[in-house]
Design an enzyme around this catalytic site. Sequence first.
Site: not given
Ligand code: MRU
Length: 343
Positions: A44-46, A87, A192, A233, A243-244
């Site tokens: 996970r994470g963009a 995603r 997370q 993201d 973002n999250k």
């Molecule tokens: O749902 P996730 O855990 O994939 O969400 C991740 C985030 O929101 C991070 O902050 C974002 O991807 C930036 S990571 C470098």
Amino acid sequence: MKAIEWLGDRVKILDQTKLPHQEVYLELSDHHNIASAIVELKIRGAPAIGVVSAYTVALAALKLETSSREDFLTELRGIISTIAATRPTARNLFGAIDRMQKIAEANDTVEQIKAALVSEAVKIHSEETEATTKLSWLGAGLIRNGFTVMTHCNAGPLATAGYGTALGVIIQAKEQGKKLKVFATETRPLLQGARLTTWELKRFGIPVTLITDSMAGYFMSRGEVNCVIVGADRIAANGDTANKIGTYSLAVLAMENGVPFYVAAPTSTIDPSLASGDEIPIEQRSPEEVTHIQGVSIAPDGINVANPAFDVTPHRYITAIITERGIISEPYGEGLKRVAGNI
Ligand code: MRU
């Protein structure tokens, strides 16, 4: 520790749903299995999603048996659309699969296409690693000795298959000898922050205090936070940033309390095709993520639930966006065009 490792005929990922208590690695080669791992947030994470998606296209392509270029490209399009459906908010996913599609179309024979897809995926991985290393170094200049930094979700090496974005900045500032403290928000519903950010910061020897998301304003209003740094993201052309979920609330609280609010992201997260955050697709996830914590029900059965995974922070709340090609502030339209020129 490597979040993603390319093994030639499979990809090895650290299963992030098992952290912090178990370090379990998965070796995957089937694109349906990898797509499920992405949906389930095992990876996970963009930026990390972008890298693993590129490897997934390459792996699926290597298995295609046809020698007809036309049939090959048709099958490849189907594979790419399976990955694209995982995603919807992560810009890096779409940037990576677009690159893979273009590379496939630019080559003549099936064998050439397969080789080109593998090397393009490896290139995307190394570019992401380089970008996050550079932006972390640039962003560290904004962090002063003695700062207490607040961060949300997880934007460290786990989320990027590289150095990290928001956490990369913090880690780099520490490497430069600055003494820092971090508040990590737990990041409901999937935690997370509690599970991953605290685990990474502990490994880097950075003092971290875990708080629930609703405690952020309390600490900001007491003057205990010097800045907030988050990842992204997707960033629209005007600087609005997805973002999250919970990031927008933090940004509003930061402005109210005079705390600088920084977004750290590689330029691969910028989406110049979207004029503003209103156009960013927001992933809606399953109700069970809200009604249950690690499999245990915490709400009445059948209760109505909403579960948007991301929110959009309007650019006016963002003090600066830290990219590998420079730190940008208002007017974001011009700055983002400059750094994302050839995206
Ligand atoms: O749902 P996730 O855990 O994939 O969400 C991740 C985030 O929101 C991070 O902050 C974002 O991807 C930036 S990571 C470098």
